[in-house]
Design a protein around this motif. Structure first.
Motif, short mmCIF file in Angstrom:
data_model
loop_
_atom_site.label_atom_id
_atom_site.label_comp_id
_atom_site.label_asym_id
_atom_site.label_seq_id
_atom_site.Cartn_x
_atom_site.Cartn_y
_atom_site.Cartn_z
N ASP A 176 10.60 -14.39 1.75
CA ASP A 176 11.39 -14.53 2.79
C ASP A 176 12.08 -13.32 3.64
O ASP A 176 11.89 -13.21 4.93
CB ASP A 176 12.77 -15.47 2.31
N LEU A 177 12.34 -12.37 2.88
CA LEU A 177 12.87 -10.93 3.41
C LEU A 177 11.79 -10.27 4.35
O LEU A 177 12.00 -9.74 5.51
CB LEU A 177 13.33 -10.09 2.39
N TYR A 178 10.63 -10.43 3.74
CA TYR A 178 9.57 -9.88 4.60
C TYR A 178 9.23 -10.54 5.80
O TYR A 178 8.95 -9.98 6.89
CB TYR A 178 8.13 -10.07 3.43
N ARG A 179 9.36 -11.86 5.92
CA ARG A 179 9.14 -12.59 7.19
C ARG A 179 10.21 -12.38 7.94
O ARG A 179 9.98 -12.18 9.29
CB ARG A 179 9.43 -14.19 6.83
N LEU A 180 11.54 -12.28 7.67
CA LEU A 180 12.73 -12.06 8.57
C LEU A 180 12.40 -10.55 9.21
O LEU A 180 12.80 -10.52 10.27
CB LEU A 180 13.90 -12.07 7.71
N LEU A 181 12.12 -9.52 8.38
CA LEU A 181 12.05 -8.30 8.72
C LEU A 181 10.64 -8.38 9.74
O LEU A 181 10.86 -7.50 10.86
CB LEU A 181 11.54 -7.14 7.78
N ASP A 182 9.80 -8.93 9.52
CA ASP A 182 8.78 -9.09 10.71
C ASP A 182 8.95 -9.71 11.78
O ASP A 182 8.35 -9.32 12.80
CB ASP A 182 7.30 -9.87 9.92
N GLU A 183 9.87 -10.51 11.76
CA GLU A 183 10.51 -11.28 12.96
C GLU A 183 11.66 -10.42 13.55
O GLU A 183 12.30 -10.83 14.68
CB GLU A 183 11.02 -12.73 12.59
N GLY A 184 11.89 -9.37 12.94
CA GLY A 184 12.97 -8.60 13.76
C GLY A 184 14.28 -9.12 13.10
O GLY A 184 15.49 -8.87 14.09
N LYS A 185 14.61 -9.83 12.36
CA LYS A 185 15.69 -10.50 12.04
C LYS A 185 16.60 -9.77 10.79
O LYS A 185 16.68 -10.22 9.93
CB LYS A 185 15.50 -11.99 11.66
N THR A 186 16.82 -8.46 11.23
CA THR A 186 17.35 -7.60 10.25
C THR A 186 18.76 -8.03 9.65
O THR A 186 19.27 -7.74 8.64
CB THR A 186 17.18 -5.97 10.70
N LEU A 238 19.97 -1.39 2.52
CA LEU A 238 19.85 -1.21 4.18
C LEU A 238 19.21 -0.02 4.39
O LEU A 238 18.44 -0.40 5.50
CB LEU A 238 21.36 -1.51 4.66
N THR A 239 18.96 0.87 3.77
CA THR A 239 18.08 2.06 4.20
C THR A 239 16.81 1.65 3.99
O THR A 239 15.76 1.97 4.83
CB THR A 239 18.77 3.35 3.33
N PHE A 240 16.26 0.98 2.95
CA PHE A 240 15.02 0.48 2.89
C PHE A 240 14.37 -0.54 3.72
O PHE A 240 13.53 -0.11 4.38
CB PHE A 240 14.91 -0.37 1.37
N ILE A 241 15.24 -1.34 4.05
CA ILE A 241 14.82 -2.29 5.29
C ILE A 241 14.83 -1.65 6.61
O ILE A 241 14.46 -2.19 7.47
CB ILE A 241 15.61 -3.62 5.30
N LYS A 298 13.51 1.05 7.32
CA LYS A 298 12.33 1.56 7.79
C LYS A 298 12.36 3.01 8.07
O LYS A 298 11.56 3.38 8.72
CB LYS A 298 11.04 0.63 8.21
N ASP A 299 13.67 3.75 8.33
CA ASP A 299 13.60 4.71 8.96
C ASP A 299 13.04 5.94 8.07
O ASP A 299 12.51 6.85 8.57
CB ASP A 299 15.12 5.41 8.91
N PHE A 300 12.92 5.80 6.62
CA PHE A 300 12.21 6.80 5.92
C PHE A 300 11.24 6.58 5.28
O PHE A 300 10.34 7.20 4.75
CB PHE A 300 13.36 7.26 4.82
N SER A 301 10.73 4.98 5.04
CA SER A 301 9.77 4.73 4.49
C SER A 301 9.38 3.16 4.75
O SER A 301 10.58 2.44 4.87
CB SER A 301 9.78 4.89 2.71
N ASN A 302 8.08 2.76 4.62
CA ASN A 302 7.81 1.46 4.78
C ASN A 302 7.36 0.93 3.46
O ASN A 302 6.80 -0.15 3.55
CB ASN A 302 6.48 1.57 5.89
N ASP A 303 7.74 1.47 2.64
CA ASP A 303 7.33 1.24 1.08
C ASP A 303 7.88 -0.60 0.73
O ASP A 303 6.85 -0.99 0.22
CB ASP A 303 7.70 1.95 0.00
N PHE A 304 8.96 -0.83 1.04
CA PHE A 304 9.18 -2.41 0.63
C PHE A 304 8.30 -3.22 1.38
O PHE A 304 7.67 -4.18 0.68
CB PHE A 304 10.56 -2.50 1.09
N ILE A 305 8.12 -3.14 2.67
CA ILE A 305 7.34 -4.01 3.56
C ILE A 305 5.64 -4.03 2.76
O ILE A 305 5.03 -5.16 2.51
CB ILE A 305 6.99 -3.59 4.79
N GLU A 306 5.29 -2.65 2.67
CA GLU A 306 3.97 -2.62 2.04
C GLU A 306 3.81 -2.95 0.66
O GLU A 306 2.74 -3.55 0.58
CB GLU A 306 3.48 -1.01 1.92
#
Length: 408
Positions: free
Chosen positions: A108-118, A342-345, A347-355
């Motif tokens: 669900d977090l992945y979907r929200l981030l993909d939709e820009g709902k940070t 918040l730093t993970f989501i 994606k300023d330093f890494s896209n690892d969580f999404i990946e």
């Protein structure tokens, strides 16, 4: 077995909320149910008893994974129950046979981030971490029946409570690092208080513990066979009390004395300490490589493989988080974990969580492309960014410390 017996008293670090002040608050006889979010309320059911209430996580098809709505509802329920003088204690359990709770719903977090709902993702972390803190400072006895899978935030919503019942089906793990995230929801608090360097071992490898092992290392307070859970619930449901010792004796009545079997990783606690005591992930990897090469140790080789498969950035953040957590209170751990989340989501330093979620849970190709991909590419400044205060426009986590712990 002699070594294991030494581990049990360390459960005091987690049980009874012993480090938390409980003075300065009073109960009201009037519950506040009016504000309960009825939208999606079927995801957290309520069961009324003579002198207690039970919250029931009810998403069995997704292993009772937690959403923002569920965390918010738990907060409202627990707030109202704590202020209701007719309620003596609270129970947390789940529906379904497979899992207590598999943690935060990262899909669900992945979907929200993909939709820009940070902002919705941030609200999940705020609500979830607040509930972990409320549970850790709860004024009334709390019983969590942790039957089945207990992963990530599933541990966060149960381990800070007073009584933690595990079964012959309980399986605990902290798999966040393997997903490109970090152990959160209070993990840096309870993992750092395990015997020796067991917490570092669990966080960096994602390895599992069963119910007997959770008892031995202090994560659980009571062990019961799955088949006895209905008897426990019936007994608890009949109690008219708010006295912890009465509740404890009722749990013990149907409990079972267990010890980890001869294959348990806890019999390797001295080796774990020697391997995971080092200051850096690089040094831990080197120690595992030397041990695996010297003795042909398949167990060490397997751990080495898991650490090398994990994202280097998450591994370094997890290690530092647990090391800092040893010297922090629960609220301080949660505030620091919130910054990292918040730093993970962002994606300023890494896209690892999404990946990580994509590779392991969405597309399931199990071939994540981590960035950075090597431990030596992760600088100290990169790691420090996940522990630094948030920017002026981003509020820090606001926990009700002044209300719940007025003497702190």
């Amino acid at each position: 077995m002699q070594k294991l017996k030494l581990l049990v008293p360390l459960s005091r670090c987690l049980s009874r909320n012993g480090t938390v002040s409980r003075q300065g608050r009073s109960f009201s006889a009037l519950p506040n149910y009016a504000q309960h979010d009825y939208l999606q309320q079927d995801e957290v059911l309520v069961e009324g008893r003579a002198n207690s209430r039970a919250a029931i996580l009810n998403r069995p098809t997704v292993l009772n994974a937690l959403t923002a709505h569920m965390a918010a509802r738990l907060n409202k329920l627990y707030d109202s129950w704590e202020e209701n003088s007719s309620i003596g204690f609270v129970l947390l359990k789940t529906s379904g046979d497979r899992a207590f709770c598999s943690g935060t719903d990262v899909v669900d977090l992945y979907r929200l981030l993909d939709e820009g709902k940070t902002e919705e993702c941030k609200e999940l972390f705020r609500s979830l971490y607040k509930f972990v803190y409320v549970l850790g400072t709860y004024l009334k006895p709390h019983v969590a029946i942790m039957d089945g899978v207990v992963m990530g935030a599933g541990a966060g919503i149960s381990l800070p409570g007073m009584f933690r019942v595990v079964t012959d089906r309980t399986v605990f793990s902290s798999p966040e690092v393997q997903l490109g995230f970090h152990p959160d929801a209070g993990a840096s608090y309870y993992l750092s208080r395990l015997p020796g360097y067991l917490g570092e071992y669990l966080a960096l490898t994602g390895e599992k513990l069963n119910g007997a092992e959770m008892m031995a290392c202090g994560l659980a307070t009571h062990y019961s066979l799955k088949e006895k859970l209905p008897w426990i619930e019936e007994r608890l449901g009949s109690l008219i009390t708010d006295v912890p010792s009465v509740i404890e004796s009722s749990l013990a009545q149907y409990g079972t004395l267990v010890h980890p079997d001869e294959r348990s990783v806890l019999h390797k606690i001295e080796m774990i300490d020697s391997l995971f005591c080092h200051d850096t992930v690089e040094d831990i990897v080197e120690a595992l490589e030397n041990k695996a090469a010297e003795f042909g140790d398949k167990w060490c080789a397997n751990l080495l493989h898991k650490i090398k498969e994990a994202p280097p950035l998450s591994s370094k953040i997890a290690l530092q988080s647990i090391r800092e957590g040893r010297f922090e209170t629960l609220d301080q751990c949660l505030a620091r974990e919130y910054r990292a989340s918040l730093t993970f989501i962002s994606k300023d330093f890494s896209n690892d969580f999404i990946e990580g979620v994509r590779a392991r849970l969405i597309e399931k190709d199990f071939a994540p492309k981590w960035g950075p991909s090597k431990l030596e590419e992760v600088s100290d400044d990169m790691v420090a960014a996940f522990f630094s205060p948030l920017s002026e426009v981003e509020p820090e986590l606001n926990l009700p410390v002044a209300v719940r712990e007025p003497d702190v």
